[in-house]
Design an enzyme around this catalytic site. Structure first.
Site, PDB file in Angstrom:
ATOM      1  N   ARG A 167     -23.764 -78.349  39.605  1.00  0.00           N
ATOM      2  CA  ARG A 167     -24.183 -78.675  40.978  1.00  0.00           C
ATOM      3  C   ARG A 167     -25.588 -79.264  40.999  1.00  0.00           C
ATOM      4  NH1 ARG A 167     -22.078 -75.691  45.400  1.00  0.00           N
ATOM      5  NH2 ARG A 167     -24.130 -75.255  46.272  1.00  0.00           N
ATOM      6  N   ARG A 201     -32.640 -85.343  36.476  1.00  0.00           N
ATOM      7  CA  ARG A 201     -33.063 -86.725  36.695  1.00  0.00           C
ATOM      8  C   ARG A 201     -34.213 -87.096  35.795  1.00  0.00           C
ATOM      9  NH1 ARG A 201     -33.709 -85.590  42.339  1.00  0.00           N
ATOM     10  NH2 ARG A 201     -31.633 -85.791  43.252  1.00  0.00           N
ATOM     11  N   ARG A 238     -19.689 -62.332  44.656  1.00  0.00           N
ATOM     12  CA  ARG A 238     -21.058 -61.814  44.633  1.00  0.00           C
ATOM     13  C   ARG A 238     -21.494 -61.694  46.081  1.00  0.00           C
ATOM     14  NH1 ARG A 238     -23.440 -59.061  41.020  1.00  0.00           N
ATOM     15  NH2 ARG A 238     -25.504 -60.028  41.071  1.00  0.00           N
ATOM     16  N   ARG A 274     -34.707 -65.674  45.441  1.00  0.00           N
ATOM     17  CA  ARG A 274     -35.557 -66.662  46.117  1.00  0.00           C
ATOM     18  C   ARG A 274     -36.175 -66.101  47.392  1.00  0.00           C
ATOM     19  NH1 ARG A 274     -30.521 -70.977  46.953  1.00  0.00           N
ATOM     20  NH2 ARG A 274     -29.082 -69.460  47.817  1.00  0.00           N
ATOM     21  N   GLU A 320     -34.050 -62.868  49.039  1.00  0.00           N
ATOM     22  CA  GLU A 320     -32.593 -62.853  48.836  1.00  0.00           C
ATOM     23  C   GLU A 320     -32.261 -62.061  47.568  1.00  0.00           C
ATOM     24  OE1 GLU A 320     -31.057 -66.781  49.837  1.00  0.00           O
ATOM     25  OE2 GLU A 320     -29.545 -66.488  48.288  1.00  0.00           O
ATOM     26  N   TYR A 366     -16.337 -72.368  46.291  1.00  0.00           N
ATOM     27  CA  TYR A 366     -17.777 -72.475  46.470  1.00  0.00           C
ATOM     28  C   TYR A 366     -18.036 -73.756  47.276  1.00  0.00           C
ATOM     29  CZ  TYR A 366     -22.507 -72.002  44.256  1.00  0.00           C
ATOM     30  OH  TYR A 366     -23.836 -71.820  43.961  1.00  0.00           O
ATOM     31  N   ASP A 407     -19.569 -76.352  50.116  1.00  0.00           N
ATOM     32  CA  ASP A 407     -20.702 -76.676  50.970  1.00  0.00           C
ATOM     33  C   ASP A 407     -20.187 -77.011  52.374  1.00  0.00           C
ATOM     34  OD1 ASP A 407     -22.954 -76.319  49.385  1.00  0.00           O
ATOM     35  OD2 ASP A 407     -22.654 -78.245  48.383  1.00  0.00           O
TER      36      ASP A 407
HETATM   37  P1  FAD Z   1     -17.602 -68.659  57.131  1.00  0.00           P
HETATM   38  O1  FAD Z   1     -18.857 -69.256  57.616  1.00  0.00           O
HETATM   39  O2  FAD Z   1     -17.676 -67.522  56.194  1.00  0.00           O
HETATM   40  O3  FAD Z   1     -16.740 -68.236  58.410  1.00  0.00           O
HETATM   41  C1  FAD Z   1     -15.650 -67.366  58.332  1.00  0.00           C
HETATM   42  C2  FAD Z   1     -15.697 -66.477  59.560  1.00  0.00           C
HETATM   43  O4  FAD Z   1     -14.500 -65.697  59.599  1.00  0.00           O
HETATM   44  C3  FAD Z   1     -16.858 -65.502  59.550  1.00  0.00           C
HETATM   45  O5  FAD Z   1     -17.619 -65.633  60.737  1.00  0.00           O
HETATM   46  C4  FAD Z   1     -16.180 -64.135  59.451  1.00  0.00           C
HETATM   47  O6  FAD Z   1     -16.871 -63.125  60.165  1.00  0.00           O
HETATM   48  C5  FAD Z   1     -14.823 -64.416  60.055  1.00  0.00           C
HETATM   49  N1  FAD Z   1     -13.791 -63.493  59.600  1.00  0.00           N
HETATM   50  C6  FAD Z   1     -13.444 -63.208  58.330  1.00  0.00           C
HETATM   51  N2  FAD Z   1     -12.476 -62.297  58.305  1.00  0.00           N
HETATM   52  C7  FAD Z   1     -12.198 -61.991  59.579  1.00  0.00           C
HETATM   53  C8  FAD Z   1     -11.289 -61.090  60.202  1.00  0.00           C
HETATM   54  N3  FAD Z   1     -10.496 -60.306  59.481  1.00  0.00           N
HETATM   55  N4  FAD Z   1     -11.255 -61.035  61.551  1.00  0.00           N
HETATM   56  C9  FAD Z   1     -12.077 -61.808  62.303  1.00  0.00           C
HETATM   57  N5  FAD Z   1     -12.956 -62.668  61.763  1.00  0.00           N
HETATM   58  C10 FAD Z   1     -13.023 -62.757  60.423  1.00  0.00           C
HETATM   59  N6  FAD Z   1     -23.661 -75.145  52.330  1.00  0.00           N
HETATM   60  C11 FAD Z   1     -24.359 -76.310  52.414  1.00  0.00           C
HETATM   61  O7  FAD Z   1     -23.770 -77.364  52.705  1.00  0.00           O
HETATM   62  N7  FAD Z   1     -25.719 -76.346  52.200  1.00  0.00           N
HETATM   63  C12 FAD Z   1     -26.420 -75.216  51.889  1.00  0.00           C
HETATM   64  O8  FAD Z   1     -27.644 -75.283  51.711  1.00  0.00           O
HETATM   65  C13 FAD Z   1     -25.718 -73.982  51.784  1.00  0.00           C
HETATM   66  N8  FAD Z   1     -26.363 -72.852  51.473  1.00  0.00           N
HETATM   67  C14 FAD Z   1     -25.673 -71.677  51.368  1.00  0.00           C
HETATM   68  C15 FAD Z   1     -26.384 -70.531  51.046  1.00  0.00           C
HETATM   69  C16 FAD Z   1     -25.729 -69.328  50.931  1.00  0.00           C
HETATM   70  C17 FAD Z   1     -26.497 -68.095  50.577  1.00  0.00           C
HETATM   71  C18 FAD Z   1     -24.319 -69.270  51.128  1.00  0.00           C
HETATM   72  C19 FAD Z   1     -23.578 -67.978  50.969  1.00  0.00           C
HETATM   73  C20 FAD Z   1     -23.600 -70.416  51.462  1.00  0.00           C
HETATM   74  C21 FAD Z   1     -24.272 -71.640  51.582  1.00  0.00           C
HETATM   75  N9  FAD Z   1     -23.602 -72.800  51.949  1.00  0.00           N
HETATM   76  C22 FAD Z   1     -24.305 -73.981  52.021  1.00  0.00           C
HETATM   77  C23 FAD Z   1     -22.141 -72.817  52.222  1.00  0.00           C
HETATM   78  C24 FAD Z   1     -21.786 -72.650  53.713  1.00  0.00           C
HETATM   79  O9  FAD Z   1     -22.274 -71.412  54.181  1.00  0.00           O
HETATM   80  C25 FAD Z   1     -20.267 -72.698  53.862  1.00  0.00           C
HETATM   81  O10 FAD Z   1     -19.768 -73.905  53.369  1.00  0.00           O
HETATM   82  C26 FAD Z   1     -19.747 -72.541  55.321  1.00  0.00           C
HETATM   83  O11 FAD Z   1     -20.479 -71.604  56.058  1.00  0.00           O
HETATM   84  C27 FAD Z   1     -18.302 -72.105  55.264  1.00  0.00           C
HETATM   85  O12 FAD Z   1     -17.714 -72.046  56.553  1.00  0.00           O
HETATM   86  P2  FAD Z   1     -16.342 -71.266  56.738  1.00  0.00           P
HETATM   87  O13 FAD Z   1     -15.941 -71.451  58.136  1.00  0.00           O
HETATM   88  O14 FAD Z   1     -15.396 -71.686  55.677  1.00  0.00           O
HETATM   89  O15 FAD Z   1     -16.674 -69.740  56.409  1.00  0.00           O
HETATM   90  N1  UDP Z   2     -29.818 -72.274  39.120  1.00  0.00           N
HETATM   91  C1  UDP Z   2     -30.757 -71.864  38.193  1.00  0.00           C
HETATM   92  N2  UDP Z   2     -32.079 -71.903  38.512  1.00  0.00           N
HETATM   93  C2  UDP Z   2     -32.523 -72.332  39.714  1.00  0.00           C
HETATM   94  C3  UDP Z   2     -31.568 -72.754  40.662  1.00  0.00           C
HETATM   95  C4  UDP Z   2     -30.229 -72.712  40.348  1.00  0.00           C
HETATM   96  O1  UDP Z   2     -30.389 -71.455  37.100  1.00  0.00           O
HETATM   97  O2  UDP Z   2     -33.738 -72.332  39.950  1.00  0.00           O
HETATM   98  C5  UDP Z   2     -28.385 -72.212  38.759  1.00  0.00           C
HETATM   99  C6  UDP Z   2     -27.765 -70.861  39.147  1.00  0.00           C
HETATM  100  O3  UDP Z   2     -26.786 -70.531  38.185  1.00  0.00           O
HETATM  101  C7  UDP Z   2     -27.119 -71.169  40.474  1.00  0.00           C
HETATM  102  C8  UDP Z   2     -26.614 -72.596  40.239  1.00  0.00           C
HETATM  103  O4  UDP Z   2     -27.637 -73.194  39.442  1.00  0.00           O
HETATM  104  O5  UDP Z   2     -26.077 -70.273  40.777  1.00  0.00           O
HETATM  105  C9  UDP Z   2     -26.370 -73.403  41.489  1.00  0.00           C
HETATM  106  O6  UDP Z   2     -27.576 -73.469  42.227  1.00  0.00           O
HETATM  107  P1  UDP Z   2     -27.615 -73.781  43.767  1.00  0.00           P
HETATM  108  O7  UDP Z   2     -29.038 -73.948  44.159  1.00  0.00           O
HETATM  109  O8  UDP Z   2     -26.676 -74.883  44.058  1.00  0.00           O
HETATM  110  O9  UDP Z   2     -27.061 -72.423  44.367  1.00  0.00           O
HETATM  111  P2  UDP Z   2     -26.810 -71.957  45.862  1.00  0.00           P
HETATM  112  O10 UDP Z   2     -27.898 -72.534  46.704  1.00  0.00           O
HETATM  113  O11 UDP Z   2     -25.460 -72.450  46.220  1.00  0.00           O
HETATM  114  O12 UDP Z   2     -26.878 -70.476  45.767  1.00  0.00           O
END
Ligand code: FAD
Ligand code: UDP
Length: 366
Positions: A170, A174, A247, A278, A298, A346, A348
């Site tokens: 991911r 560069r 996780r 982070r 986090e 996983y 986005d």
């Molecule tokens: P979710 O947002 O998980 O929505 C599912 C919903 O279903 C939830 O509100 C949940 O409560 C509900 N639900 C589940 N089970 C039930 C049930 N039994 N009854 C009623 N409701 C229920 N993406 C990016 O593009 N850029 C980023 O920088 C980025 N950073 C991230 C950082 C973190 C820490 C994480 C975890 C994810 C990140 N993502 C990022 C990914 C992004 O969060 C997801 O792509 C997006 O939120 C997924 O949407 P979704 O609708 O599939 O799932």
């Molecule tokens: N990663 C790492 N060092 C960093 C940032 C990321 O080793 O400083 C690795 C780590 O394994 C992580 C993966 O790269 O799970 C993907 O990183 P990303 O920032 O895309 O993770 P996210 O924001 O989705 O948690």
């Protein structure tokens, strides 16, 4: 009687509900949380939009998806340029000439490439078989040891030797002086927070919060002709083939009585000893000028039922289990599965929107 019961008010559920409504269908959206938005939910604290479930930066290469989200909010010009803090040493991410210069004093790309090649050779890696080998073959041993190993093993709770290499793919590598974390053409943060996007998508649509589908599944499913399910697919099928592993994360959020704590929205702590991966300083996503600041540490942790499932663990064992659930899902005629939990991916945000738009098109056409 609704046309669709949509389980989950996250991005997938909201896009599906909006599009179905546009096509004249009626929807009921439920969520077990007390708010809409799923993991992109932002909440205001001290006038700052706090990303409640981790830092979210919108990025995509697709003009179609960029134009689509811009219908629901205006975006700022934020470019994600996280820093790595390794025991007090600061490095630029993603791995680029700024990182290589700081680490080795090299100035030109070919000098950096040569060092990486030597380190890869010394490690004896020909065909990478896991995350550790993939990382060393991309950026060499020094960067692996300082910026990848500690972070990755904290994040995933497993040895980097036991993780699939795609996780690290991911990250761009560069040989230019460019600290932009993403290669995508479009990037930004919605002005007013992600919450506004979801609110606009769900405007005028029936939404019930604090409703868990599994607590009254038969009654809820009976309210609509079809169910759109965005929760955990293994739970939908009563875990009959086993539990899919995740996780989880714990977020510790504090308001600080200062205007600027770390000078950047995202700082990764890449050593093994710091317990969090982070620190997010939310105001910097919006170029905020408030007197106070809000920061979130986090902490990664193993998921168990009852905790929030954040990152699917797409290793062989879980992939095998998921495949069995997917076979059942593909045979359903009245249930549509979508989003990151039902797809065990996983994903986005732009990918989830893309998947939701494809799903609605298959279901109802243009
Ligand atoms: P979710 O947002 O998980 O929505 C599912 C919903 O279903 C939830 O509100 C949940 O409560 C509900 N639900 C589940 N089970 C039930 C049930 N039994 N009854 C009623 N409701 C229920 N993406 C990016 O593009 N850029 C980023 O920088 C980025 N950073 C991230 C950082 C973190 C820490 C994480 C975890 C994810 C990140 N993502 C990022 C990914 C992004 O969060 C997801 O792509 C997006 O939120 C997924 O949407 P979704 O609708 O599939 O799932
Ligand atoms: N990663 C790492 N060092 C960093 C940032 C990321 O080793 O400083 C690795 C780590 O394994 C992580 C993966 O790269 O799970 C993907 O990183 P990303 O920032 O895309 O993770 P996210 O924001 O989705 O948690």
């Amino acid at each position: 009687m609704y046309d669709y019961l949509i389980v989950g008010a996250g991005l997938f559920g909201a896009v599906f509900a909006y599009e179905a409504t546009q096509r004249g269908k009626s929807c009921l959206v439920i969520d077990k949380r007390d708010h809409i938005g799923g993991n992109v939910y932002t909440e205001e604290m001290e006038g700052i939009h706090v990303h409640k479930y981790g830092a979210h930066i919108f990025h995509t290469n697709s003009k179609k998806i960029w134009d689509y989200v811009n219908r629901f909010a205006d975006f700022n010009r934020y470019t994600n340029s996280p820093l790595a803090n390794y025991k007090g040493e600061i490095y630029n991410l993603p791995f680029n000439m700024n990182t290589f210069h700081k680490l080795w004093g090299v100035v030109r790309p070919e000098e950096a490439k040569q060092i990486i090649e030597e380190q890869k050779k010394a490690a004896g890696i020909v065909k990478p078989r896991n995350l550790e080998e993939q990382a060393i073959s991309l950026v060499g041993t020094d960067i692996y040891e300082k910026l990848i190993k500690g972070y990755t093993e904290k994040q995933w709770g497993r040895s980097a030797k036991d993780l699939p290499s795609f996780i690290i793919n991911r990250l761009p590598v560069r040989f230019t002086y460019d600290n932009n974390y993403f290669n995508d053409r479009y990037q930004g943060i919605p002005i007013g927070g992600y919450h506004r996007i979801i609110q606009n998508m769900l405007a005028g649509i029936d939404v019930r919060l604090n409703v868990d589908f599994f607590e009254e599944r038969d009654q809820l499913a009976a309210l609509a002709k079809k169910t759109v399910f965005t929760g955990m697919i293994d739970q939908y099928y009563g875990f009959r083939y086993g539990i899919l592993e995740y996780r989880s994360l714990r977020f510790e959020t504090k308001v600080l009585n200062m205007d600027n704590f770390q000078g950047n929205a995202v700082v990764n702590f890449t050593d093994a000893d710091t317990p969090y991966t982070r620190i997010i300083e939310h105001k910097h996503f919006d170029y905020g000028t408030q007197e106070k600041t809000v920061v979130t540490e986090e902490y990664p942790m193993e998921w168990k039922p009852g905790l929030e499932p954040y990152y699917p663990i797409n290793d062989d064992k879980n992939t095998q289990i998921f495949r069995q659930y997917k076979e059942l899902a593909d045979r359903e005629t009245n249930v549509i599965f979508g989003g990151r939990l039902a797809s065990y991916k996983y994903y986005d945000m732009h990918q989830v929107i893309g998947e939701a738009l494809t799903t609605i098109q298959t279901e109802l056409g243009e």
